[in-house]
Design an enzyme around this catalytic site. Structure first.
Site, mmCIF file in Angstrom:
data_model
loop_
_atom_site.group_PDB
_atom_site.id
_atom_site.type_symbol
_atom_site.label_atom_id
_atom_site.label_comp_id
_atom_site.label_asym_id
_atom_site.label_seq_id
_atom_site.Cartn_x
_atom_site.Cartn_y
_atom_site.Cartn_z
ATOM 1 N N SER A 234 0.843 -1.200 0.000
ATOM 2 C CA SER A 234 0.000 0.000 0.000
ATOM 3 C C SER A 234 0.875 1.245 0.000
ATOM 4 O O SER A 234 2.069 1.176 -0.329
ATOM 5 C CB SER A 234 -0.933 -0.037 1.213
ATOM 6 O OG SER A 234 -1.920 0.963 1.105
ATOM 7 N N ASN A 235 0.327 2.387 0.338
ATOM 8 C CA ASN A 235 1.090 3.637 0.398
ATOM 9 C C ASN A 235 0.537 4.517 1.520
ATOM 10 O O ASN A 235 -0.433 4.150 2.178
ATOM 11 C CB ASN A 235 1.043 4.346 -0.976
ATOM 12 C CG ASN A 235 -0.376 4.714 -1.360
ATOM 13 O OD1 ASN A 235 -1.006 5.541 -0.713
ATOM 14 N ND2 ASN A 235 -0.891 4.076 -2.410
#
Ligand code: C5P
Length: 223
Positions: free
Chosen positions: A29-30
């Protein structure tokens, strides 16, 4: 219009990160907080729109009067974006979609081996905003974001053209005071024939200004 710049319009907004699973317990993810997208959803509702907020996993509470659809992966975000798109007038893509996802999701937790190096194979995710902008029928007015660290306007302009967007919100993320995760932002709204600079402000204030500007461009285009 009756009340507000987006009165009577149906607006879809994507927000937050996507989460791409590797196995039942891990994901890629980020750091997107979703703040900009959520602020835009609130501003759009206040401008009279009916809003569907398509959100990746974030810790924010959806604004009241917004229909919030929670998703995890880019593929789920695309499906939720296309669901009902024929009735959508304005599509705003503020999500930080993972560019790639693991090529396959392991059924069971991947065990640690003896190897020092572990390689992951990734495959490209669909581009949600480009898919929406490329619809041949019932295409909504489409707005994207471009987070850049240099030649911000130049890269935003090429992204505008490549993805077939109507507008793009150019965001200089080299400045740590604005952008990802911070409460403030400063952007330039870029279209094929103009640029509007919106100086540093809270994401909430900036969202109001952006919605006003986007509404003006939208109404100009439907004249
Ligand atoms: O290509 P890049 O990720 O920089 O483009 C950013 C814009 O494209 C944002 O509006 C983002 O929400 C959208 N995007 C998307 N689907 C992707 C990648 C980006 O909708 N897979």
């Amino acid at each position: 219009f009756e009340h507000g710049a987006l009165s009577g319009l149906r607006v879809f907004i994507t927000a937050g990160p996507t989460r791409e699973p590797l196995d039942p317990v891990r994901y890629i993810s980020n750091h997107s907080s979703g703040k900009m997208g959520y602020a835009l959803a609130e501003a759009a509702v206040d401008a009279g729109a009916s809003v569907k907020l398509i959100s990746g996993p974030v810790t924010l509470t959806p604004p009241s009067r917004v229909d919030c659809v929670q998703v995890e992966t880019a593929e789920e975000m695309l499906a939720a974006s296309l669901d009902g798109i024929a009735g959508c007038d304005l599509f705003i893509a503020a999500a930080a979609v993972a560019d790639y996802r693991p090529i396959s999701v392991a059924e069971h937790k991947i065990k640690k081996g003896n190897e020092e190096i572990m390689e992951l194979r990734l495959t490209k995710n669909p581009d949600i905003v480009a898919t929406v902008a490329g619809l041949s029928e019932q295409r909504p007015y489409t707005v994207g974001f471009a987070a850049e660290t240099r030649d911000v306007i130049g890269y935003a302009r090429s992204k505008l053209a490549r993805k077939g967007l109507d507008l793009i919100v150019a965001n200089d993320v080299s400045n740590p005071d604005i952008g990802f995760n911070s409460d403030d932002n400063a952007v330039t709204l870029v279209s094929a024939d103009d640029e509007v600079a919106l100086p540093q402000a809270s994401k909430r204030q900036l969202a109001r200004q952006l919605i006003e500007q986007i509404a003006q461009h939208y109404h100009q285009s439907t004249k």
